[in-house]
Design a protein around this motif. Structure first.
Motif, PDB file in Angstrom:
ATOM      1  N   GLU A 154       0.779  -1.107   0.109  1.00  0.00           N
ATOM      2  CA  GLU A 154      -0.060  -0.046  -0.144  1.00  0.00           C
ATOM      3  C   GLU A 154       0.703   1.218   0.070  1.00  0.00           C
ATOM      4  O   GLU A 154       0.622   2.373  -0.842  1.00  0.00           O
ATOM      5  CB  GLU A 154      -0.992   0.087   1.143  1.00  0.00           C
ATOM      6  CG  GLU A 154      -2.168  -0.876   1.074  1.00  0.00           C
ATOM      7  CD  GLU A 154      -3.175  -0.553   2.104  1.00  0.00           C
ATOM      8  OE1 GLU A 154      -3.301  -1.402   2.983  1.00  0.00           O
ATOM      9  OE2 GLU A 154      -3.686   0.480   1.893  1.00  0.00           O
ATOM     10  N   VAL A 157       2.558   1.695  -3.562  1.00  0.00           N
ATOM     11  CA  VAL A 157       1.969   2.249  -4.663  1.00  0.00           C
ATOM     12  C   VAL A 157       1.578   3.862  -4.459  1.00  0.00           C
ATOM     13  O   VAL A 157       1.299   4.657  -4.961  1.00  0.00           O
ATOM     14  CB  VAL A 157       0.198   1.567  -4.840  1.00  0.00           C
ATOM     15  CG1 VAL A 157       0.830   0.218  -5.385  1.00  0.00           C
ATOM     16  CG2 VAL A 157      -0.448   1.557  -3.738  1.00  0.00           C
ATOM     17  N   THR A 158       1.229   4.193  -3.243  1.00  0.00           N
ATOM     18  CA  THR A 158       1.066   5.534  -2.739  1.00  0.00           C
ATOM     19  C   THR A 158       2.293   6.181  -3.113  1.00  0.00           C
ATOM     20  O   THR A 158       2.110   7.397  -3.754  1.00  0.00           O
ATOM     21  CB  THR A 158       0.767   5.590  -1.206  1.00  0.00           C
ATOM     22  OG1 THR A 158      -0.181   4.665  -0.978  1.00  0.00           O
ATOM     23  CG2 THR A 158       0.107   7.087  -1.044  1.00  0.00           C
ATOM     24  N   ALA A 159       3.368   5.882  -2.803  1.00  0.00           N
ATOM     25  CA  ALA A 159       4.451   6.672  -3.063  1.00  0.00           C
ATOM     26  C   ALA A 159       4.820   6.724  -4.356  1.00  0.00           C
ATOM     27  O   ALA A 159       5.322   8.009  -5.059  1.00  0.00           O
ATOM     28  CB  ALA A 159       5.816   5.877  -2.469  1.00  0.00           C
ATOM     29  N   ALA A 160       4.371   5.763  -5.326  1.00  0.00           N
ATOM     30  CA  ALA A 160       4.611   5.782  -6.546  1.00  0.00           C
ATOM     31  C   ALA A 160       3.585   6.464  -7.408  1.00  0.00           C
ATOM     32  O   ALA A 160       3.654   6.643  -8.756  1.00  0.00           O
ATOM     33  CB  ALA A 160       4.758   4.380  -7.347  1.00  0.00           C
ATOM     34  N   GLY A 161       2.427   6.904  -6.551  1.00  0.00           N
ATOM     35  CA  GLY A 161       1.168   7.510  -7.376  1.00  0.00           C
ATOM     36  C   GLY A 161       0.736   6.387  -8.492  1.00  0.00           C
ATOM     37  O   GLY A 161       0.266   6.885  -9.616  1.00  0.00           O
ATOM     38  N   ARG A 162       0.620   5.426  -8.235  1.00  0.00           N
ATOM     39  CA  ARG A 162       0.458   4.158  -9.101  1.00  0.00           C
ATOM     40  C   ARG A 162      -1.298   3.999  -8.824  1.00  0.00           C
ATOM     41  O   ARG A 162      -1.731   3.723  -7.912  1.00  0.00           O
ATOM     42  CB  ARG A 162       1.003   2.815  -8.897  1.00  0.00           C
ATOM     43  CG  ARG A 162       0.623   1.774  -9.813  1.00  0.00           C
ATOM     44  CD  ARG A 162       1.645   0.682  -9.597  1.00  0.00           C
ATOM     45  NE  ARG A 162       1.273  -0.420 -10.356  1.00  0.00           N
ATOM     46  CZ  ARG A 162       1.741  -0.434 -11.439  1.00  0.00           C
ATOM     47  NH1 ARG A 162       2.550   0.406 -12.174  1.00  0.00           N
ATOM     48  NH2 ARG A 162       1.337  -1.866 -12.133  1.00  0.00           N
ATOM     49  N   ALA A 163      -1.863   3.910 -10.296  1.00  0.00           N
ATOM     50  CA  ALA A 163      -3.262   3.434 -10.157  1.00  0.00           C
ATOM     51  C   ALA A 163      -3.331   2.220 -10.141  1.00  0.00           C
ATOM     52  O   ALA A 163      -2.594   1.246 -10.928  1.00  0.00           O
ATOM     53  CB  ALA A 163      -3.999   4.271 -11.489  1.00  0.00           C
ATOM     54  N   THR A 164      -4.200   1.489  -9.258  1.00  0.00           N
ATOM     55  CA  THR A 164      -4.404  -0.003  -8.932  1.00  0.00           C
ATOM     56  C   THR A 164      -5.536  -0.396  -9.557  1.00  0.00           C
ATOM     57  O   THR A 164      -6.573   0.344  -9.477  1.00  0.00           O
ATOM     58  CB  THR A 164      -4.164  -0.158  -7.600  1.00  0.00           C
ATOM     59  OG1 THR A 164      -5.205   0.326  -6.881  1.00  0.00           O
ATOM     60  CG2 THR A 164      -2.792  -0.030  -7.019  1.00  0.00           C
ATOM     61  N   THR A 510       1.156   9.255 -18.232  1.00  0.00           N
ATOM     62  CA  THR A 510       2.189  10.222 -17.734  1.00  0.00           C
ATOM     63  C   THR A 510       3.379  10.585 -18.891  1.00  0.00           C
ATOM     64  O   THR A 510       3.793   9.664 -19.662  1.00  0.00           O
ATOM     65  CB  THR A 510       2.628   9.583 -16.654  1.00  0.00           C
ATOM     66  OG1 THR A 510       3.497   8.275 -16.831  1.00  0.00           O
ATOM     67  CG2 THR A 510       1.813   9.114 -15.488  1.00  0.00           C
TER      68      THR A 510
END
Ligand code: ATP
Ligand code: MG
Length: 675
Positions: A154, A157-164, A510
């Motif tokens: 969790e 993915v937040t740090a990477a700004g990843r859409a899951t 991006t």
């Protein structure tokens, strides 16, 4: 000339330097087709011929069997065939782990071929469970490549700004249950091979010492696509030594989406202080025309690129074609392939490339109908084919009957079994062809296991080694995705489906993802040696739906570059691409200005006067004010405060007709109100 000198005779000065430098670590950084892979294999052979290294102590990470084949050919001519250990990260890790498990008398875990086997039941069935499992598997792979455990998913993915694809917490929990279920069943997946080996090397000093003693000289091809898990393994293989040589091209970094980080290559000297860097500048693969098309798509951005110098003479100008449908496109490719098939021009001299696996369907249909033999890389897996499954079944049966017999003898038995089938029908030929390929791989495997090996071990070996490749050797056109084409080359290449949504792929949003799409197209285009044919279709059926398509935006700069070679061109394709880029940038800036202008830097006094004037005018002529002049246009005028007609014309929303009609009045209003 001695053996060693012969290995240098067909290299240029830079390549020779890269082959012979004794500085380690060394990175060889250069564009596509500059001879990086050739230099890598030559360096191993040369150092061996000079007695600097023992080939038995070489560990080479290569991504294609072609590179591995070239390596063993070179070493073969020196009389040290099969001495080098080479393979993919996964294949090499499996080999080292198997030996460890065997030495410690541990049960050898089975290799899980597909994550969905475990994930599907966890997702609880349902009609789209296959697709859901694939999505979650993708996330697990993303995490594992970055060394992220379930508990860290969790945050990562937040740090990477990843859409899951579903809430991160849910995926973390599935990831956790997947891991538990895997150990309960005693199986490992592909990613585990890297972790497991790295953990063993880190925690077991004796094991690490054995591995490091055996593998003293490390070589890695396509280093731009190494991910953190693989980099960790490289570091652990090295220990405190420095004997590492890598080659790569950051313009071909195309696995960022799986966690690969070209920074390891670009900042090589930062990771390994004191490292040497050699750059190659000439291209030996492609004609100047192919190179121009390829360079035209690279991101123009920050780094001022010097394109590779072509060494090949001029060739045909690459073609660009639009077809009414994907079917038309496929049929046209099939016809072109047929026309080009002549004595001396085998089918295998051509390849058809596309962005996504699903695009192969219409191409396969058209090639089948036209009687063009083809092979799809990475699709129908070699191991899943009936002929291969039957042969492996036979191998297992024979090994069960005579477990004491060495694998070598079983392989010989397999050849006899294939012969016995008799007959000249397609099925028999198919069986022989596949058994031949299997037996060849069997010998590779036995060599990798240093003469040992079992039937079961062989199957596990096949699963890792053949993840992407087809080992059969019939003459056939190759069909493959841009990704799978990396490192390969053909005299003739068709690059198909150059449409928005595919190139770049729809989900690339991006700037980083879009830059990766450009590099991916660069990889595809640089596979061609002589002929390059680009195409797209105005309608394409994807996922069962027929859709209207638009040409890939990258085609405009390619066409600009190619026009420079045409009858009206001056051959200066770089200038043509630069002009095209500048035109696009101006258009974008103008579009941006339109939007950003509204009220932005407009002089409020001038704007108020203009709005009032427009209101009067609108009332007089009985039309809405916005029809006379858009707000954005008035704002632009109030910002630029033009003093003549030419300056007025340069503003958005002011064409010759409006300037003719209202120009003088506008100029007078601006002059008066801004005074
Ligand atoms: P990629 O980035 O696509 O992996 P690469 O840099 O690894 O490309 P190679 O595949 O090693 O390039 O070389 C491209 C082609 O040029 C090969 O066919 C190779 O044999 C040939 N080649 C390389 N160097 C020379 C040379 N000095 N003289 C003649 N041919 C060469
Ligand atoms: Mg290469």
């Amino acid at each position: 000339m001695g053996d060693a000198d012969k290995l240098l005779s067909d290299l240029n000065d830079r390549q020779r330097e890269a082959v012979t430098t004794l500085t380690t670590p060394t990175a060889i950084l250069a564009g596509a087709g500059s001879g990086k892979t050739r230099v890598l294999t030559r360096r191993i052979a040369w150092l061996a011929a000079e007695g600097v290294i023992g080939p038995r102590h070489v560990l080479a990470v290569t991504f294609t069997r072609k590179a591995a084949g070239e390596l063993s050919d070179r070493l073969g001519s020196l009389g040290v065939r099969r001495a080098v250990t080479s393979g993919t990260f996964h294949g090499l890790a499996l080999g080292q782990l198997r030996r460890r498990w065997r030495d410690r008398g541990e049960a050898v875990p089975a290799l899980l071929e597909r994550k969905s086997k475990i994930l599907a039941p966890l997702l609880g069935g349902g009609p789209s469970v296959g697709a859901e499992a694939a999505e979650v598997a993708g996330e697990i792979e993303w995490a594992k490549a970055r060394l992220v455990a379930p508990c860290g998913y969790e945050a990562a993915v937040t740090a990477a700004g990843r859409a899951t694809p579903r809430p991160a917490g849910e995926i973390a929990s599935l990831y956790d249950r997947y891991e538990t279920e895997k150990s309960r069943r005693g199986v490992v997946d592909f990613d585990d091979l890297l972790w497991r080996l790295a953990d063993a090397l880190e925690n077991d000093a004796e094991f690490a010492a054995v591995i490091r003693w055996r593998h003293r000289h490390l070589f890695v091809d396509e280093f731009q696509d190494v991910n953190p898990a693989q980099f960790r393994l490289i570091r652990l293989w090295l220990g405190d030594r420095r004997d590492l040589c890598v080659v790569g091209d950051d313009d071909q970094a195309v696995y960022g989406f799986t966690g690969a980080d070209a920074g390891y290559l670009v900042h090589f000297a930062r990771h390994f202080p004191g490292a040497g860097v050699v750059r190659l500048e000439e291209n030996y693969r492609s004609t100047p025309q192919v190179l121009a098309a390829a360079h035209a798509v690279l991101p123009g951005g920050s780094r001022q690129r010097k394109p590779l110098r072509p060494t090949l003479p001029d060739g045909p100008i690459p073609t660009v074609a639009a077809y009414a449908s994907d079917r038309d496109e496929a049929e046209s490719v099939a016809r072109a392939l047929q026309a080009a098939h002549q004595p001396g021009a085998p089918w295998s001299g051509s390849a058809v490339l596309y962005r996504t696996n699903a695009q192969s369907a219409p191409l396969e249909a058209a090639l089948r109908a036209a009687g063009v033999p083809y092979r799809v890389r990475g699709a129908a897996r070699f191991l899943d084919r009936p002929a291969v499954a039957a042969a492996l079944e036979e191998l297992r049966r024979a090994a069960g009957v005579a477990p004491g017999l060495p694998l070598n003898a079983h392989l010989a038995g397999l050849l006899e079994w294939a012969e016995e089938a008799g007959g000249g029908d397609q099925a028999t030929r198919d069986r022989r062809e596949h058994v031949d390929a299997l037996v060849r791989l069997g010998h590779d495997y036995i060599a990798a296991e240093e003469g040992d090996g079992t039937a079961a071990g062989f199957v596990a070996y096949l699963v890792t080694v053949l993840a992407e490749e087809d080992p059969t050797r019939t003459d056939a056109v190759e069909l493959l995705t841009f990704h799978k084409a990396k490192g390969l080359e053909w005299p003739t290449v068709f690059v198909t489906g150059l449409e928005r949504g595919l190139v770049p792929i729809a989900y690339a949003e991006t700037p980083a993802a879009l830059a990766e799409e450009r590099r991916l197209l660069y990889v595809a285009l640089t596979r061609a040696e002589q002929e390059l044919h680009l195409s797209w279709a105005q309608r394409r059926t994807l996922g069962g739906r027929e859709m209207t398509r638009q040409a890939s935006p990258y085609l405009t700069s390619i066409e600009a570059a190619l026009a420079a070679f045409g009858p009206d061109g001056d051959g200066d394709w770089q200038a043509a691409v630069a002009a095209e880029r500048a035109r696009l940038a101006r258009a974008r800036a103008a579009a941006g200005r339109d939007r950003a202008m509204v009220g932005a830097a407009a002089d409020p006094r001038v704007l108020a006067v203009l709005v009032e004037w427009r209101k009067t005018l609108a009332r007089a002529s009985g039309v809405p004010a916005q029809v006379i002049f858009h707000d954005a246009t008035l704002a632009a005028v109030a910002e630029a405060k033009p003093t003549d007609r030419a300056a007025l014309m340069a503003l958005p929303g002011l064409g010759p007709i409006k300037v003719e009609r209202y120009g003088d009045e506008l100029l007078a209003l601006v002059a008066r109100s801004s005074a």
